[in-house]
Each structure stands twice: as structure tokens, then as C-alpha cells.
Write a protein that holds these residues in place. Structure first.
Motif, PDB file in Angstrom:
ATOM      1  N   SER A 134      -3.279  20.944  -0.001  1.00  0.00           N
ATOM      2  CA  SER A 134      -3.587  19.610   0.404  1.00  0.00           C
ATOM      3  C   SER A 134      -2.308  18.619   0.101  1.00  0.00           C
ATOM      4  N   ASN A 135      -1.838  17.881   1.070  1.00  0.00           N
ATOM      5  CA  ASN A 135      -0.725  17.031   0.714  1.00  0.00           C
ATOM      6  C   ASN A 135      -0.548  15.829   1.374  1.00  0.00           C
ATOM      7  N   ALA A 136      -1.783  15.317   1.922  1.00  0.00           N
ATOM      8  CA  ALA A 136      -1.508  14.080   2.703  1.00  0.00           C
ATOM      9  C   ALA A 136      -1.339  12.835   1.441  1.00  0.00           C
ATOM     10  N   GLY A 137      -1.516  13.023   0.309  1.00  0.00           N
ATOM     11  CA  GLY A 137      -1.049  11.792  -0.862  1.00  0.00           C
ATOM     12  C   GLY A 137      -1.719  10.576  -0.807  1.00  0.00           C
ATOM     13  N   TYR A 138      -1.287   9.826  -1.639  1.00  0.00           N
ATOM     14  CA  TYR A 138      -1.808   8.239  -1.622  1.00  0.00           C
ATOM     15  C   TYR A 138      -0.768   7.358  -1.689  1.00  0.00           C
ATOM     16  N   ASN A 139      -0.918   6.192  -0.943  1.00  0.00           N
ATOM     17  CA  ASN A 139       0.107   5.288  -1.006  1.00  0.00           C
ATOM     18  C   ASN A 139      -0.626   3.906  -1.547  1.00  0.00           C
TER      19      ASN A 139
END
Length: 204
Positions: free
Chosen positions: A187-192
Motif C-alpha cells: 500500500s502506497n497512497a501515503g498521507y499529505n
């Protein structure tokens, strides 16, 4: 004869102290505290606060700008919750169980080593503003629908303002931060997140 020797010794001592002071002006140690949250969206919530140790190294100075390297070990405490259960798609193994698990509020610890580059513009004798860009390896201890547990990266872009008082420098730094694992995890959507940071450093 003795007074001349004493004068010469005092003169040398003063010169060495001035050279040491000039050299030490290039280095600073500091600490900072900051907090923030995700940009408004309907998929997830993320709030965080963090602590950093800071080492500044001024590598070049021109008439208008100072150029610095910044090294920042960081510990980041986050709270995350999935809001949109359809973010976890049916093709995900055990997707129904995953949806239940990911929609719980989670505490996340992130351990980061940031390496940054600063371009600083002095304003008068005691103030300055600057632009900072940094990137660093990170370990996260919690798996979420957006990012796998383990190794990842943190990227930061910041604008800052400082005021100097004697050996001390007081710093205010709004910034935006992105974390992801560059495809190294499943999983690599990440956070901003958008953050504000307050710091103090001391000239060595």
C-alpha cells in the motif's frame, strides 16, 4: 619585557577566540515541536504532532543569501482513521475484514531522519526568512489502508521566519509534508498533511 609578552599572549588569545567564534557561527543545535492535520478530504482523517532535534550547518554565505544543510531526527505521533470504506476494494484479500480493521482509529508512530537544504534571506540584523526542502528515510509502526508498515520516506517543503536574540534563534515554520514508501510496500497512497512548527536553536 614581561609586559610585552603578556600583551602578545593576550593578543593571540583574542585572535583565536575571534576565529573560533567565526567558525562556530556556522553551526547550530536546536529542537522544535509541531503539529498538523491532513488536507480536507472524504477518504480519511490524519492528525499528528512531532518533536525534532536539529543540527544546522551554514555551508555558504553571499551578500543576499545564506545556504545551509539541516539534519533533523524526528519522532511523529499520528492518529489515523479510514472514512471511506470503499477505498478498500473487493479485490483486496479479506477485504471485508480489512475494511472493519482499517476503519478503527489508529495510533501511528513514525521515526524519521530528515536531510534538508535551506536558502535563507537575512532581513536586517536579527530577522530572516527561508525556504526549506527535505527528504528522509522513515520507519512507521502501523499498517493502514494507505501505507504498509515499515520503511518509507518523508518529504517536506517549508517556508520559515526567524528572529535572533544573542546566541539564540527563534523559528516559526509552516510546512506541507508527504509520506509514502515509493512502491516498496503493498500500500502506497501515503498521507499529505499541513503543519506548523516552532523551534529554538543555539549557536555553538
Amino acid at each position: 619585557m614581561i609586559p610585552k609578552r603578556i600583551f602578545f599572549i593576550l593578543l593571540l588569545s583574542t585572535v583565536f577566540q575571534l576565529q573560533a567564534q567565526e567558525k562556530n557561527d556556522n553551526y547550530r543545535l536546536g529542537i522544535s515541536y509541531g503539529f498538523g492535520s491532513e488536507f480536507n478530504n472524504t477518504d480519511y482523517t490524519f492528525t499528528n504532532h512531532f518533536y525534532k532535534a536539529q543540527f544546522y550547518w551554514k555551508i555558504k554565505e553571499t551578500k543576499n543569501f545564506h545556504y545551509e544543510i539541516l539534519i533533523e531526527p524526528e519522532i511523529n505521533f499520528g492518529k489515523h482513521q479510514l472514512l471511506n470504506l470503499y477505498f478498500v476494494k473487493p479485490e483486496t484479500p479479506n477485504f471485508e475484514q480489512k475494511r472493519i480493521e482499517y476503519m478503527r482509529l489508529k495510533n501511528i508512530h513514525e521515526y524519521v531522519l530528515n536531510f534538508g537544504f535551506i536558502v535563507r534571506k537575512p532581513i536586517g540584523k536579527i530577522c530572516s526568512c527561508y525556504v526549506l526542502g527535505s527528504i528522509g528515510p522513515m520507519i512507521t509502526d502501523t499498517e493502514t489502508e494507505r501505507m504498509s508498515k515499515g520503511f518509507s520516506f518523508a518529504d517536506v517543503f517549508a517556508l520559515g521566519f526567524t528572529i535572533d536574540y544573542n546566541k539564540f534563534r527563534f523559528d516559526v515554520r509552516p510546512n506541507v509534508r508527504h509520506v509514502s514508501n515509493a512502491g516498496l510496500g503493498s500500500s502506497n497512497a501515503g498521507y499529505n498533511t499541513r503543519n506548523i512548527e516552532f523551534g529554538i536553536s543555539c549557536r555553538l
